[in-house]
Scaffold this motif. Structure first.
Motif, PDB file in Angstrom:
ATOM      1  N   ALA A 100       5.726 -49.302  21.354  1.00 36.99           N
ATOM      2  CA  ALA A 100       5.919 -50.762  21.313  1.00 36.99           C
ATOM      3  C   ALA A 100       5.102 -51.376  20.179  1.00 36.99           C
ATOM      4  O   ALA A 100       5.589 -52.259  19.462  1.00 36.99           O
ATOM      5  N   ALA A 101       3.875 -50.890  20.002  1.00 36.44           N
ATOM      6  CA  ALA A 101       3.038 -51.401  18.912  1.00 36.44           C
ATOM      7  C   ALA A 101       3.635 -51.039  17.552  1.00 36.44           C
ATOM      8  O   ALA A 101       3.633 -51.859  16.627  1.00 36.44           O
ATOM      9  N   TYR A 108       6.501 -53.327  16.847  1.00 37.03           N
ATOM     10  CA  TYR A 108       6.009 -54.655  16.490  1.00 37.03           C
ATOM     11  C   TYR A 108       5.476 -54.677  15.051  1.00 37.03           C
ATOM     12  O   TYR A 108       5.749 -55.599  14.296  1.00 37.03           O
ATOM     13  N   ILE A 109       4.736 -53.625  14.677  1.00 38.67           N
ATOM     14  CA  ILE A 109       4.120 -53.581  13.348  1.00 38.67           C
ATOM     15  C   ILE A 109       5.153 -53.336  12.259  1.00 38.67           C
ATOM     16  O   ILE A 109       5.169 -54.023  11.230  1.00 38.67           O
ATOM     17  N   GLU A 145       8.613 -53.360  12.531  1.00 31.65           N
ATOM     18  CA  GLU A 145       9.847 -54.130  12.684  1.00 31.65           C
ATOM     19  C   GLU A 145      11.080 -53.308  12.304  1.00 31.65           C
ATOM     20  O   GLU A 145      12.084 -53.844  11.850  1.00 31.65           O
ATOM     21  N   SER A 189       9.736 -46.580  13.311  1.00 33.33           N
ATOM     22  CA  SER A 189       8.981 -46.390  14.545  1.00 33.33           C
ATOM     23  C   SER A 189       9.332 -45.066  15.201  1.00 33.33           C
ATOM     24  O   SER A 189       8.457 -44.343  15.682  1.00 33.33           O
TER      25      SER A 189
END
Length: 64
Positions: A21-22, A25-26, A28, A33
């Motif tokens: 999730a981080a 978020y970082i 995008e 990811s």
């Protein structure tokens, strides 16, 4: 060594979900990811394999 020694625990699943999730978020980006997350899982596997081999070698040396 038993396979159960290297199974993923519930706390590790939670940690992986938080990291993913981080990363999402970082970065995008789903693909970036996913790539980073796969590298983390690969590193986890390699460390577990290294530990298994090291423990196996120590057991062999103690028998001799």
């Amino acid at each position: 060594m038993d396979v159960n020694d290297f199974k993923i625990k519930k706390s590790q699943w939670v940690l992986y979900i938080l990291i993913s999730a981080a990363l999402l978020y970082i970065t995008e980006s789903w693909l970036m990811s996913l790539g980073i997350f796969l590298l983390i899982i690969l590193a986890d596997y390699l460390v577990a394999d290294y530990v298994m081999r090291k423990r196996g070698n120590e057991d062999d040396e103690s028998i001799s």
